[in-house]
Design a protein around this motif. Structure first.
Motif, PDB file in Angstrom:
ATOM      1  N   ASP A 104       0.843  -1.188   0.000  1.00 30.85           N
ATOM      2  CA  ASP A 104       0.000   0.000   0.000  1.00 30.85           C
ATOM      3  C   ASP A 104       0.882   1.244   0.000  1.00 30.85           C
ATOM      4  OD1 ASP A 104      -1.851   1.957   0.322  1.00 30.85           O
ATOM      5  OD2 ASP A 104      -2.586   1.294   2.282  1.00 30.85           O
ATOM      6  N   PHE A 105       0.888   1.969  -1.104  1.00 32.39           N
ATOM      7  CA  PHE A 105       1.682   3.185  -1.204  1.00 32.39           C
ATOM      8  C   PHE A 105       0.805   4.436  -1.160  1.00 32.39           C
ATOM      9  CE2 PHE A 105       6.099   4.437  -2.289  1.00 32.39           C
ATOM     10  CZ  PHE A 105       6.754   3.360  -1.715  1.00 32.39           C
ATOM     11  N   TYR A 106      -0.393   4.309  -0.576  1.00 28.29           N
ATOM     12  CA  TYR A 106      -1.304   5.451  -0.468  1.00 28.29           C
ATOM     13  C   TYR A 106      -1.884   5.598   0.937  1.00 28.29           C
ATOM     14  CZ  TYR A 106      -4.295   8.988  -2.739  1.00 28.29           C
ATOM     15  OH  TYR A 106      -4.899  10.155  -3.136  1.00 28.29           O
ATOM     16  N   ALA A 107      -1.851   4.532   1.737  1.00 28.83           N
ATOM     17  CA  ALA A 107      -2.239   4.564   3.151  1.00 28.83           C
ATOM     18  C   ALA A 107      -3.650   5.086   3.379  1.00 28.83           C
ATOM     19  CB  ALA A 107      -1.229   5.386   3.964  1.00 28.83           C
ATOM     20  N   GLY A 108      -4.569   4.710   2.493  1.00 24.04           N
ATOM     21  CA  GLY A 108      -5.935   5.184   2.661  1.00 24.04           C
ATOM     22  C   GLY A 108      -6.039   6.689   2.617  1.00 24.04           C
ATOM     23  N   VAL A 109      -5.235   7.315   1.749  1.00 27.73           N
ATOM     24  CA  VAL A 109      -5.099   8.775   1.608  1.00 27.73           C
ATOM     25  C   VAL A 109      -4.542   9.366   2.910  1.00 27.73           C
ATOM     26  CG1 VAL A 109      -6.126  10.895   0.727  1.00 27.73           C
ATOM     27  CG2 VAL A 109      -7.119   8.698   0.084  1.00 27.73           C
ATOM     28  N   MET A 137       5.352  12.228   1.800  1.00 26.19           N
ATOM     29  CA  MET A 137       4.262  12.838   1.035  1.00 26.19           C
ATOM     30  C   MET A 137       4.889  13.333  -0.256  1.00 26.19           C
ATOM     31  SD  MET A 137       1.348  15.487   2.253  1.00 26.19           S
ATOM     32  CE  MET A 137      -0.098  15.776   1.228  1.00 26.19           C
ATOM     33  N   VAL A 138       4.861  12.475  -1.281  1.00 26.84           N
ATOM     34  CA  VAL A 138       5.634  12.704  -2.500  1.00 26.84           C
ATOM     35  C   VAL A 138       4.717  12.627  -3.709  1.00 26.84           C
ATOM     36  CG1 VAL A 138       7.569  11.890  -3.912  1.00 26.84           C
ATOM     37  CG2 VAL A 138       7.694  11.718  -1.409  1.00 26.84           C
ATOM     38  N   GLY A 197       0.622  -5.686  -7.724  1.00 27.56           N
ATOM     39  CA  GLY A 197       0.525  -5.760  -6.274  1.00 27.56           C
ATOM     40  C   GLY A 197       1.015  -4.514  -5.568  1.00 27.56           C
ATOM     41  N   ILE A 198       0.860  -3.332  -6.188  1.00 27.34           N
ATOM     42  CA  ILE A 198       1.268  -2.060  -5.576  1.00 27.34           C
ATOM     43  C   ILE A 198       0.150  -1.050  -5.789  1.00 27.34           C
ATOM     44  CG2 ILE A 198       2.971  -0.199  -5.548  1.00 27.34           C
ATOM     45  CD1 ILE A 198       4.960  -2.196  -6.820  1.00 27.34           C
ATOM     46  N   LEU A 199      -0.256  -0.382  -4.706  1.00 23.48           N
ATOM     47  CA  LEU A 199      -1.317   0.616  -4.768  1.00 23.48           C
ATOM     48  C   LEU A 199      -0.713   2.012  -4.700  1.00 23.48           C
ATOM     49  CD1 LEU A 199      -3.772  -1.040  -2.233  1.00 23.48           C
ATOM     50  CD2 LEU A 199      -3.704  -1.355  -4.717  1.00 23.48           C
ATOM     51  N   VAL A 200      -1.019   2.832  -5.694  1.00 22.60           N
ATOM     52  CA  VAL A 200      -0.538   4.204  -5.761  1.00 22.60           C
ATOM     53  C   VAL A 200      -1.752   5.114  -5.894  1.00 22.60           C
ATOM     54  CG1 VAL A 200       1.112   5.765  -6.878  1.00 22.60           C
ATOM     55  CG2 VAL A 200       1.405   3.299  -7.087  1.00 22.60           C
ATOM     56  N   GLY A 201      -1.651   6.348  -5.380  1.00 22.88           N
ATOM     57  CA  GLY A 201      -2.726   7.304  -5.523  1.00 22.88           C
ATOM     58  C   GLY A 201      -2.539   8.188  -6.742  1.00 22.88           C
ATOM     59  N   MET A 261       2.281   9.444  -3.762  1.00 23.57           N
ATOM     60  CA  MET A 261       2.917   8.396  -2.970  1.00 23.57           C
ATOM     61  C   MET A 261       2.926   8.813  -1.510  1.00 23.57           C
ATOM     62  SD  MET A 261       5.654   7.954  -5.984  1.00 23.57           S
ATOM     63  CE  MET A 261       5.041   9.524  -6.586  1.00 23.57           C
ATOM     64  N   GLN A 262       2.004   8.226  -0.739  1.00 17.55           N
ATOM     65  CA  GLN A 262       1.822   8.556   0.665  1.00 17.55           C
ATOM     66  C   GLN A 262       1.663   7.266   1.466  1.00 17.55           C
ATOM     67  OE1 GLN A 262      -1.154  11.347  -1.275  1.00 17.55           O
ATOM     68  NE2 GLN A 262      -1.147  12.182   0.790  1.00 17.55           N
ATOM     69  N   PRO A 263       2.699   6.420   1.484  1.00 14.78           N
ATOM     70  CA  PRO A 263       2.576   5.092   2.090  1.00 14.78           C
ATOM     71  C   PRO A 263       2.552   5.160   3.618  1.00 14.78           C
ATOM     72  CG  PRO A 263       4.842   5.483   1.457  1.00 14.78           C
ATOM     73  CD  PRO A 263       4.049   6.660   0.944  1.00 14.78           C
ATOM     74  N   PRO A 264       2.164   4.073   4.279  1.00 16.49           N
ATOM     75  CA  PRO A 264       2.336   4.002   5.728  1.00 16.49           C
ATOM     76  C   PRO A 264       3.794   4.303   6.092  1.00 16.49           C
ATOM     77  CG  PRO A 264       1.027   2.148   4.953  1.00 16.49           C
ATOM     78  CD  PRO A 264       1.550   2.843   3.732  1.00 16.49           C
ATOM     79  N   LEU A 265       3.989   4.969   7.207  1.00 15.47           N
ATOM     80  CA  LEU A 265       5.343   5.377   7.598  1.00 15.47           C
ATOM     81  C   LEU A 265       6.183   4.203   8.088  1.00 15.47           C
ATOM     82  CD1 LEU A 265       4.554   8.737   9.450  1.00 15.47           C
ATOM     83  CD2 LEU A 265       4.691   8.253   6.990  1.00 15.47           C
ATOM     84  N   VAL A 266       5.602   3.009   8.083  1.00 10.43           N
ATOM     85  CA  VAL A 266       6.330   1.806   8.515  1.00 10.43           C
ATOM     86  C   VAL A 266       7.025   1.105   7.354  1.00 10.43           C
ATOM     87  CG1 VAL A 266       4.785   1.439  10.476  1.00 10.43           C
ATOM     88  CG2 VAL A 266       4.261   0.336   8.275  1.00 10.43           C
TER      89      VAL A 266
END
Length: 431
Positions: free
Chosen positions: A49-54, A359-360, A389-393, A404-409
């Motif tokens: 997940d590269f968007y983290a649910g916005v 936040m890119v 298998g990659i989610l981008v906004g 590109m706003q993925p989870p910070l983990v």
């Protein structure tokens, strides 16, 4: 467990949802499970997940450090409304006073970013006894009548009768509007536009200006370094409050606890939501003792600051510190931006790379001279990345910015995996 599957969900959505709600992808998956930086669909496929649910899941999906304390809280006390005394809300307000910049201290809890912005605007009116507002082109602040009226993106202004007394200033979009200028000259022009508005378009009785420190839906539009210092000085000279909307940018997203800290100023009122709850609904505005003192007439929020959501907020703040997520946002953000800029040397579709921390945005264009938006290509890239298998906004006025706003983990390996796949997909699309 059996699931409806994508077709079944879409059928019910089309039958029972208000038709304004759409979805990404021509062939969307149905997500059924989350695990830190990963999501899983109804067929068991795993997605990075590269968007983290916005910009919501900063601490990762179904993180035990967040959900276990919340589960315990639900079992003890779920709700009594904030007209009664409970502990989590006051503890979270105390913690927010510690982590927010400057003398921000007093919190009013609500359920969403829209409500937080609406409340902040009311707070500004009560304190200043003025009623006009200034907002920025391409900003987005919510779904209520007032916050939608302050939104500067046409596609999100679904009312044709917006509130009056609202004025829009030029936003600091250097890539599209500052070509051929120095950053300093561009900043001066943008601030001068606000001064022009104050002088020519308003009564002079302006309650506040509301801004996002990085404009998310505008396309991760990141101000030049000294824009906010110049803007704050102008507003102070006219006794206009500055409301900073940190709904998307807050809680470590940019490598600072709050994005405005990257620009060296302190707002008069700050709004937060999204990542504060890490998936649990919560919002708030935070202001100073002096400004808060103007709000004394009775008010409450039935679910705002409830024990469950505020326990989530407390757990988020603890985890951000213990897991060193701000440090990771800086390191992985640098890796991501460096990788994207390297891709830009080989892929002409990438016109600009911008942002802070994780936040890119990468703005895609079909021609680097005319900056013609590559919106169709963005849609194809999103679909191909999803299939891998990659989610981008995506966002931007022209819907041509990869968000590109993925989870910070996320890990170094995750970023490398993302960049490798994006490289291959860009090659496919450009050929």
């Amino acid at each position: 467990m059996s699931y409806l599957g994508p077709a079944g969900v879409i059928a019910k959505k089309n039958e029972y949802f208000v038709p304004c709600i759409n979805h990404f992808y021509k062939n969307p998956p149905q997500f059924v499970k989350g695990e830190m930086q990963y999501l899983f669909d109804s067929e068991g496929k795993k997605y990075l997940d590269f968007y983290a649910g916005v910009s919501v899941m900063n601490c990762g999906h179904s993180n035990p450090a967040i959900i276990n304390p919340v589960i315990d809280q639900i079992q003890d006390l779920q709700h009594v409304c904030n007209i009664y005394l409970t502990e989590n809300g006051v503890n979270l307000a105390e913690k927010l006073a510690e982590v927010t910049p400057g003398d921000l201290k007093r919190t009013f809890f609500v359920n969403s970013g829209t409500e937080a912005n609406e409340g902040a605007l009311l707070m500004a009116q009560l304190y200043t006894e003025a009623h006009e507002f200034i907002a920025l082109d391409l900003g987005l602040h919510g779904r209520t009548q007032l916050t939608m009226s302050l939104t500067g993106i046409g596609m999100w202004r679904t009312t044709d009768t917006p509130n009056g007394g609202i004025h829009f200033a030029r936003n600091p979009y250097f890539y599209r509007d500052g070509q051929g200028q120095t950053q300093e000259a561009f900043e001066d022009e943008c601030v001068a536009d606000v001064a022009r508005l104050i002088r020519r378009r308003t009564s002079g009785k302006i309650a506040a200006m509301i801004v996002e420190p990085i404009q998310g839906n505008a396309g991760i539009v990141t101000p030049t370094p000294h824009y906010f210092k110049k803007l704050k000085a102008l507003l102070e000279a006219h006794n206009i409050l500055l409301i900073v909307d940190e709904v998307q940018t807050g809680f470590g997203r940019t490598g600072k606890m709050f994005a405005i800290e990257n620009f060296g100023i302190v707002p008069d009122i700050m709004t937060v939501a999204k990542a504060l709850g890490n998936g649990f609904p919560i919002g708030a505005y935070i202001t100073t003792d002096k400004i808060a003192a103007a709000f004394t007439r009775p008010s409450a929020s039935t679910l705002g600051g409830n024990p469950v959501s505020t326990m989530a907020g407390l757990s988020v703040l603890t985890y951000l510190e213990e897991a060193k997520l701000l440090e990771n946002a800086n390191a992985r953000g640098e890796q991501l931006q460096n990788g994207l800029r390297e891709l830009a040397t080989r892929h002409s579709l990438i016109g600009d790379v911008r942002g802070l921390g994780l936040m890119v945005g990468a703005e895609l264009v079909t021609d680097r001279k005319t900056l013609a938006p590559a919106a169709d290509q963005v849609d194809v890239i999103l679909e191909k990345m999803k299939d891998r298998g990659i989610l981008v906004g995506k966002n931007g006025e022209n819907r041509n910015v990869l968000a590109m706003q993925p989870p910070l983990v996320i890990t170094e390996e995750d970023v490398a995996f993302f960049l490798q796949n994006l490289d291959e997909v860009l090659t496919e699309v450009e050929s």
